[in-house]
Write a protein that holds these residues in place. Structure first.
Motif, mmCIF file in Angstrom:
data_model
loop_
_atom_site.group_PDB
_atom_site.id
_atom_site.type_symbol
_atom_site.label_atom_id
_atom_site.label_comp_id
_atom_site.label_asym_id
_atom_site.label_seq_id
_atom_site.Cartn_x
_atom_site.Cartn_y
_atom_site.Cartn_z
ATOM 1 N N UNK A 107 -28.503 25.095 3.057
ATOM 2 C CA UNK A 107 -29.900 24.823 2.700
ATOM 3 C C UNK A 107 -30.854 25.353 3.750
ATOM 4 N N UNK A 108 -30.513 25.234 5.018
ATOM 5 C CA UNK A 108 -31.368 25.756 6.081
ATOM 6 C C UNK A 108 -31.434 27.279 6.036
ATOM 7 N N UNK A 109 -30.317 27.923 5.767
ATOM 8 C CA UNK A 109 -30.298 29.380 5.667
ATOM 9 C C UNK A 109 -31.172 29.872 4.518
ATOM 10 N N UNK A 113 -34.910 31.825 4.903
ATOM 11 C CA UNK A 113 -34.689 33.216 4.500
ATOM 12 C C UNK A 113 -33.916 34.016 5.549
ATOM 13 N N UNK A 114 -32.802 33.462 5.997
ATOM 14 C CA UNK A 114 -31.912 34.207 6.886
ATOM 15 C C UNK A 114 -31.049 35.126 6.026
ATOM 16 N N UNK A 115 -31.656 36.204 5.551
ATOM 17 C CA UNK A 115 -31.003 37.087 4.587
ATOM 18 C C UNK A 115 -29.750 37.737 5.174
ATOM 19 N N UNK A 116 -29.851 38.186 6.415
ATOM 20 C CA UNK A 116 -28.697 38.835 7.042
ATOM 21 C C UNK A 116 -27.520 37.881 7.160
ATOM 22 N N UNK A 117 -27.788 36.659 7.624
ATOM 23 C CA UNK A 117 -26.719 35.664 7.759
ATOM 24 C C UNK A 117 -26.107 35.319 6.401
ATOM 25 N N UNK A 118 -26.976 35.132 5.399
ATOM 26 C CA UNK A 118 -26.483 34.826 4.061
ATOM 27 C C UNK A 118 -25.614 35.952 3.514
ATOM 28 N N UNK A 119 -26.049 37.184 3.749
ATOM 29 C CA UNK A 119 -25.299 38.339 3.258
ATOM 30 C C UNK A 119 -23.919 38.411 3.894
#
Length: 484
Positions: A107-109, A113-119
């Motif tokens: 939820x924090x990611x 919008x930590x797009x790089x981490x999510x990817x």
């Protein structure tokens, strides 16, 4: 002798049990893909740009690259566990643990919008689920006999959509407080609450535990089958390929002219409806036509279509031809979807008409997509060489997935250069023209490839040829019928 022994192993297990276990594994796969799919909707609600959305499409690329490690799964295994369970067991345990750990941070990611981490995180999750897919595909080919091999495709086309439904529609709907209050708490007389039926974190933890439980159950139920199947394979290893030979087999397939045509057919059709598939759900959210929970609620009834449509093709005779026959209707449907989006703001005041049209369009879109998917899967299962079942089937599906991933990434990246108000409609129109051109080039080709004998899609071992002449030599592979 080998075919008779294989069929004897299969016959020890009832068909319903084979279908059930394969369905369960495909459902878990679908749940993972569903969660990964709705990540784009969560970040869209938090203001992600088209460029950020194009970066998120990279998480699905492992499904397009799994051919690189598929031969390892066909060749390397622990005899006591069995060829498929050697890989399936640890992979499902890893996925269960990853889901549980991720539940504390996702939820924090998303909100920040930590797009790089999510990817990166979901890239590795999809990497493991793609490996699980290799195992399940190969296992299904051994569980189902040649007379009911279509059940491999049907099980996949029912199990995956059911999992996608649970991982996307159910998640989006009942994670919402408003939807939960209206659909569950209010009708049952419960007090309304400011939270949904579950949180995103709870949802992930639940499925992480389900991965672990299902792994144990499948291991216990099919332990004897894996041992028998492995013993049978070892007794008939004269037709099996080692790791190097398996890679050489795939490389030599690329030299066959018929495979050049097949690669064109499975990698390029996505461009005809790439904009509709990749952008429609995001446009609905970005233009405030639908909320996230409303989108999940509307897609819920569509699960009936996704499950029942594949059953209609359980006895399809010419799947590749049928695939071509459904292509133009799907292209035309994309134009109607774009027209609906264009007039959506005017239709919203007529809620019954608006939602009826939306559900019909979504339903038809899913119906054509799953008709094509089932037909394509049936053709892949038909031409697959069972000696390297996982690798061969993965080879075909990987290239198909690669075409879909590339088309989606290209469309989302390109529309960022177009005028924002008209980007979607321009993209849909251009893709429609490309699809029409593709169909003109492919129509006769699909009929030609469908009529080829199944042996035409296999390569023959030199060793098998030599044994026919009473000789034993090191096995290599050459094209059947000398076709290169």
């Amino acid at each position: 002798m080998r075919l008779q022994a294989n069929n004897q192993v299969r016959s020890q297990i009832p068909l319903w049990k084979c279908i059930f276990v394969v369905l369960v594994l495909y459902v878990l796969q679908g749940v993972t893909l569903g969660i990964a799919d709705v990540i784009s909707l969560y970040v869209a609600s938090n203001g992600a740009t088209w460029k950020q959305q194009s970066a998120l499409t990279l998480i699905m690329y492992p499904f397009s690259l799994k051919l690189l490690w598929a031969p390892l799964i066909d060749v390397l295994y622990i005899r006591q566990l069995g060829r498929r369970q050697t890989w399936l067991l640890p992979i499902q345990i890893i996925l269960g643990i990853m889901f549980i750990i991720l539940s504390f941070y996702l939820e924090q990611l998303l909100t920040q919008l930590y797009i790089t981490n999510l990817t990166i995180i979901f890239f590795f999750i999809i990497l493991f689920i793609a490996t699980q897919d290799i195992c399940v595909d190969g296992w299904a080919l051994t569980l189902f006999t040649s007379s009911n091999i279509v059940w491999q495709s049907i099980s996949q086309m029912i199990g995956q959509p059911l999992g996608l439904f649970l991982g996307s529609s159910v998640l989006l709907t009942f994670e919402s407080a408003n939807a939960t209050n209206k659909l569950i708490r209010q009708p049952l007389g419960f007090t309304q609450q400011p939270y949904g039926l579950f949180t995103l974190a709870q949802f992930l933890r639940f499925w992480g535990i389900m991965f672990l439980i299902t792994t144990c159950v499948v291991t216990i139920l099919f332990r004897k089958h894996h041992q028998d199947s492995t013993n049978n394979e070892q007794q008939n290893n004269h037709s099996q390929l080692n790791l190097l030979e398996t890679y050489l087999y795939i490389i030599r397939l690329f030299k066959k002219r018929t495979f050049h045509k097949l690669l064109f057919l499975i990698m390029t059709p996505h461009f005809g409806y790439a904009a509709t598939a990749a952008m429609t759900h995001l446009i609905l959210l970005n233009q405030n036509i639908l909320t996230r929970e409303t989108y999940g609620l509307i897609t819920m009834p569509l699960i009936l279509i996704k499950i029942t449509v594949p059953l209609l093709l359980s006895r399809i005779d010419r799947p590749l031809v049928f695939y071509g026959q459904t292509y133009m209707p799907r292209l035309i449907l994309g134009i109607f979807v774009a027209l609906f989006i264009y007039f959506a703001s005017r239709l919203q005041s007529y809620s019954i008409i608006f939602y009826s049209l939306l559900i019909i369009l979504f339903g038809l879109s899913d119906a054509f997509a799953y008709l094509q998917g089932t037909a394509r899967g049936a053709f892949f299962a038909y031409i697959t060489d069972k000696r390297i079942g996982s690798t061969y089937l993965t080879f075909l599906t990987s290239l198909h997935n690669l075409g879909g991933s590339l088309s989606g990434t290209l469309v989302l990246h390109t529309v960022s250069w177009l005028p924002k108000e008209h980007a979607y409609y321009i993209a849909v129109g251009v893709c429609f023209v490309i699809g029409c051109i593709w169909l003109c080039f492919s129509w006769k080709m699909m009929y030609q490839l469908q009529d080829l004998p199944v042996e035409h899609w296999h390569l023959k071992l030199h060793k098998q040829q030599d044994e026919e002449h009473g000789e034993q030599q090191y096995p290599m592979v050459t094209p059947v019928n000398g076709t290169v």
